[in-house]
Scaffold this active site. Structure first.
Site, PDB file in Angstrom:
ATOM      1  CB  CYS A   1      79.638  -0.110 -36.924  1.00  0.00           C
ATOM      2  SG  CYS A   1      79.738  -1.306 -38.294  1.00  0.00           S
TER       3      CYS A   1
ATOM      4  CG  HIS B   1      77.364  -3.256 -33.784  1.00  0.00           C
ATOM      5  ND1 HIS B   1      76.912  -1.961 -33.913  1.00  0.00           N
ATOM      6  CD2 HIS B   1      77.670  -3.679 -35.051  1.00  0.00           C
ATOM      7  CE1 HIS B   1      76.937  -1.615 -35.189  1.00  0.00           C
ATOM      8  NE2 HIS B   1      77.391  -2.634 -35.892  1.00  0.00           N
TER       9      HIS B   1
END
Length: 506
Positions: free
Chosen positions: A343, A428
């Site tokens: 991310c 994630h």
């Protein structure tokens, strides 16, 4: 079995942040669920950079996700209706029922309090209508008297809904009796009337040594200690915020020399690190040593580790600047070994970042390890993607404003890209997928010449998490006065509890 016979609610407060509210709440949820009780967790307002995406695309705190799992439930936005995600020294993103509402500073947030209180209470009422028992977790400490007027997570919630409260104190910090007594004494009389007892957490030693203190606390406050909960070694379960990393890392062994059957992982801990729970699955692997690094003195660790992970960040541009100022950016760029960006960390590995949304910095140069560019969008991406890598199914979740594009020089990788031994992904939770994680680690080992490193095929991360939750349920069942907790849940706070002078703040 208590199935169908127990109805009510309880609020678990704490003398401080990281006193153990989250794990105690999870433990009570698991203990009740094992008795057949339909129980749900609730935290009205949570400040955390560790979040998760529910099945219907709502963003909530990771601790409530773990508590929902303890209760055998799929998490929902009602379990954490207000989430605050700090993005700077004074500003936070306000997420309401899983969707971002505004970015505000501490004073601007006050203007939202009445609206947010109504939202939180409505979520609580929906859970009370659906479940037999709701176990609420407070936030910070109920004795933050400067914030009491606008409180919606501690005594403000307890008073509004008539919820009995137990206060958890962390004995490992020292001063637990003063903290418990002082927390009660600082509250106004109406709040004190709902404080029904105490739990002492993280105890190491012989309980007999505590007995005189327990007796005196009972005499001084008129309230019992409902249990002395032990220190649990190896507890890492979905930590609430990065402060808790200090305690976890302090308990870890120092990283030792490289061996053919071990992998050494360095995780960069920036000031606004988020979703560092992504690393838990790596740390659970036998033969993998995980260390968090955050200072210039640790640049050598970044250069020499077998794998460097740049995790998520709530403030990508700011944390990238910090990375450069500490010299850790150079240590990453000079590596010839594997790097994984997740991310915000993936965004840092790009060639450039255009951010007029989160930081307002405009065009910023990235580390340039991947042929990618980033442009921040006003709409936050919240999703639960499923894909494939190394021939294995990967289920994950996404939370980001930055949208990454890469060119043909890179190989696709989990909605991100890869060039050689540098990987980047917006996903994630990917490492929680056991088969994928093992294949990824085998690829890392091969890249650093450790072909005899073999990930353990018997490690199941989901089973490990379940064992942790079971351990918390066992802790409550064995060390807490469960009859007293049941009485509080069913009957509320006892009448006639004494008020300590001076009666607290107005």
């Amino acid at each position: 079995m208590l199935k169908g016979t127990l109805k009510g609610t309880l609020l678990v407060a704490g003398t401080t942040s990281d006193a153990g509210k989250s794990v105690v709440t999870a433990g009570i949820c698991r203990w009740l669920a094992r008795q057949g009780v339909r129980v749900a967790p609730f935290k009205a307002q949570n400040m955390s950079l560790n979040s998760y995406v529910t099945a219907d695309g709502a963003e909530i705190g990771r601790a409530q996700v773990a508590q929902a799992q303890a209760a055998g439930l799929e998490p929902t936005a009602d379990m954490n209706p207000i989430l605050l995600k700090p993005g700077g020294e004074r500003r936070s993103q306000v997420v309401v029922l899983g969707r971002p509402l505004a970015d505000v500073d501490a004073m601007e947030y006050l203007a939202y309090k009445d609206r947010l209180r109504a939202v939180a209470l409505e979520s609580y009422r929906r859970l009370r209508a659906e479940f037999d028992v709701v176990v609420c977790e407070g936030a910070g400490s109920p004795a933050e008297i400067n914030l009491r007027r606008g409180d919606i997570a501690n005594m403000g919630l307890a008073r509004a809904a008539g919820i009995p409260v137990v206060v958890v104190g962390d004995i490992d910090r020292g001063g637990v009796f003063a903290s418990l007594y002082g927390t009660l004494a600082l509250l106004e009389a109406e709040d004190q009337a709902l404080i029904s007892g105490f739990l002492i957490n993280k105890f190491r030693g012989a309980r007999e040594l505590l007995e005189p203190g327990l007796d005196t606390l009972r005499e001084l406050t008129g309230r019992p200690v409902h249990g002395v909960l032990p220190w649990l070694d190896g507890l890492w379960m979905d930590l609430e915020d990065s402060l808790a990393l200090d305690n976890r890392q302090a308990a870890e062994p120092a990283a030792g020399p490289y061996t053919g059957r071990s992998l050494r992982v360095a995780v960069v801990r920036y000031p606004r690190i988020s979703n560092f729970t992504d690393i838990d699955a790596l740390a659970a692997e036998p033969g993998v040593t995980v260390r968090f690094v955050s200072s210039p003195a640790e640049a050598a660790e970044v250069r020499e580790a077998d794998l460097v992970v740049l995790p998520g960040s709530r403030a990508t541009v700011s944390d990238l600047d910090w990375l450069r100022r500490t010299g850790l950016a150079s240590a990453v760029a000079e590596r010839r070994g594997p790097v994984l960006g997740i991310c915000g960390g993936y965004q840092m590995l790009s060639r450039s970042i255009m951010d007029d949304v989160e930081s307002g910095a405009g065009l910023v140069e990235g580390l340039g390890l991947l042929p990618a560019t980033v442009e921040f969008g006003t709409e936050k991406v919240l999703s639960r993607p499923v894909g494939e890598a190394y021939g294995h199914r990967v289920a994950a979740y996404e939370i980001h404003h930055g949208v990454v594009s890469f060119d043909g020089e890179a190989e696709p990788f989990l909605d991100g890209c890869r060039v050689g031994a540098v990987w980047g992904t917006t996903w994630h939770g990917a490492l929680e997928n056991d088969a994928f994680r093992r294949a990824f680690l085998a690829d890392v080992a091969s890249a650093v010449g450790k072909d005899d490193f073999t990930p353990d095929p018997g490690v199941s991360f989901s089973a490990l998490r379940e064992r942790q939750l079971d351990a918390l349920g066992d802790m409550i069942e064995r060390y807490a006065d469960t009859d007293a907790l049941l009485a509080l849940i069913e009957n509320g706070a006892p009448a006639g509890l004494p008020t300590l002078p001076p009666g607290g703040a107005s």
